[in-house]
Write a protein that holds these residues in place. Structure first.
Motif, PDB file in Angstrom:
ATOM      1  N   GLN A 116       1.035  -1.191  -0.090  1.00 42.07           N
ATOM      2  CA  GLN A 116       0.032  -0.099   0.109  1.00 42.07           C
ATOM      3  C   GLN A 116       0.720   1.333  -0.085  1.00 42.07           C
ATOM      4  O   GLN A 116       1.766   1.504   0.573  1.00 42.07           O
ATOM      5  CB  GLN A 116      -0.979  -0.053   1.227  1.00 42.07           C
ATOM      6  N   THR A 153      -2.374  12.130  -5.799  1.00 39.41           N
ATOM      7  CA  THR A 153      -2.535  10.856  -6.574  1.00 39.41           C
ATOM      8  C   THR A 153      -3.302  11.086  -7.747  1.00 39.41           C
ATOM      9  O   THR A 153      -4.146  11.841  -7.511  1.00 39.41           O
ATOM     10  CB  THR A 153      -2.965   9.520  -5.834  1.00 39.41           C
ATOM     11  N   THR A 155      -5.684   8.828 -11.198  1.00 41.22           N
ATOM     12  CA  THR A 155      -6.004   7.507 -11.609  1.00 41.22           C
ATOM     13  C   THR A 155      -6.025   7.600 -13.069  1.00 41.22           C
ATOM     14  O   THR A 155      -6.190   8.438 -13.904  1.00 41.22           O
ATOM     15  CB  THR A 155      -7.771   7.335 -11.233  1.00 41.22           C
ATOM     16  N   VAL A 178      -2.954   5.592  -9.348  1.00 40.55           N
ATOM     17  CA  VAL A 178      -3.345   4.475  -8.170  1.00 40.55           C
ATOM     18  C   VAL A 178      -4.740   3.880  -8.887  1.00 40.55           C
ATOM     19  O   VAL A 178      -5.301   4.547  -9.651  1.00 40.55           O
ATOM     20  CB  VAL A 178      -3.490   5.147  -6.890  1.00 40.55           C
ATOM     21  N   GLN A 184      -4.890   3.223  -2.446  1.00 42.07           N
ATOM     22  CA  GLN A 184      -3.413   3.015  -2.265  1.00 42.07           C
ATOM     23  C   GLN A 184      -2.586   2.124  -2.849  1.00 42.07           C
ATOM     24  O   GLN A 184      -1.361   1.779  -2.305  1.00 42.07           O
ATOM     25  CB  GLN A 184      -3.348   2.890  -0.660  1.00 42.07           C
ATOM     26  N   THR A 185      -3.074   1.441  -3.951  1.00 41.51           N
ATOM     27  CA  THR A 185      -2.482   0.614  -4.587  1.00 41.51           C
ATOM     28  C   THR A 185      -1.975   1.341  -6.133  1.00 41.51           C
ATOM     29  O   THR A 185      -2.522   1.722  -6.709  1.00 41.51           O
ATOM     30  CB  THR A 185      -3.460  -0.574  -5.232  1.00 41.51           C
ATOM     31  N   VAL A 186      -0.719   1.253  -6.006  1.00 37.37           N
ATOM     32  CA  VAL A 186       0.051   1.998  -6.996  1.00 37.37           C
ATOM     33  C   VAL A 186       0.029   1.321  -8.284  1.00 37.37           C
ATOM     34  O   VAL A 186       0.505  -0.064  -8.497  1.00 37.37           O
ATOM     35  CB  VAL A 186       1.548   2.429  -6.927  1.00 37.37           C
TER      36      VAL A 186
END
Length: 203
Positions: A116, A153, A155, A178, A184-186
């Motif tokens: 994460q 971040t 998307t 992300v 929280q997932t790159v």
């Protein structure tokens, strides 16, 4: 393709008088050269202007038929984003320095044991930490990183224009991409250089 008012003014200036240097254009606009640099890059990338070494910028012609606003700005970044350089939060400063230079990137995204996103480390962070710590093996990435939630971040479904505006607003060179369903997932990264490369590729 729609140009901004300032870009249209630059085009008209060079239609009337070419060549002009960046300094001459900026002076006529009562602006600094860094302020108009992005405009000149874009107009050169879409081949409305041509940059001639030691001469300046010349008007080349309207190439709007070949390029559309949709193609340049409304394309989702999923089509141009790059792999992210990731490091664990328990990695040492020395490991971070090595990874950054081996992968030739400007930013490392820091993840925890569950993969994460918890922070990021820039070249400036590493340089500062290197000067302040005699033993880089003893310092953890988690100590020197910029922490969530202080990280912007994006998307993959966001457009080039939306992401470019965020890069400029926050004065950063790179943003983590992300997963929309798992923030929280790159899944990748997007950079100023990659967006500029996108403009060049479409020219």
């Amino acid at each position: 393709m729609e140009f901004t008012k300032r870009q249209q003014t630059i085009i008209q200036m060079l239609k009337a008088t070419s060549p002009l240097t960046g300094e001459e254009i900026a002076q006529q606009l009562n602006l600094s050269v860094p302020t108009i640099r992005g405009d000149l890059r874009l107009l050169t990338a879409v081949e409305v202007l041509a940059a001639r070494p030691k001469v300046g910028y010349v008007y080349k012609g309207d190439n709007q038929a070949a390029l559309s606003y949709e193609t340049l700005y409304n394309k989702p970044i999923s089509t141009i984003m790059q792999p992210a350089a990731v490091i664990k939060d328990n990695a040492s400063l020395q490991e971070a320095i090595s990874k950054l230079f081996l992968e030739d990137v400007g930013t490392l995204f820091v993840v925890d044991a569950n993969a994460q996103l918890v922070g990021l480390i820039s070249r400036k962070d590493l340089l500062r930490a290197s000067f302040n710590n005699a033993n880089p093996e003893a310092v953890l990435a988690s100590v020197i990183m910029t922490r969530m939630p202080n990280i912007v971040t994006v998307t993959a479904d966001m457009t080039v224009k939306q992401v470019g505006q965020l890069l400029l607003k926050h004065k950063v060179d790179s943003l983590p991409v992300v997963d929309k369903a798992a923030p929280q997932t790159v899944t990748g990264k997007i950079t100023k250089n990659r967006i500029f490369q996108h403009f060049i590729e479409q020219a």
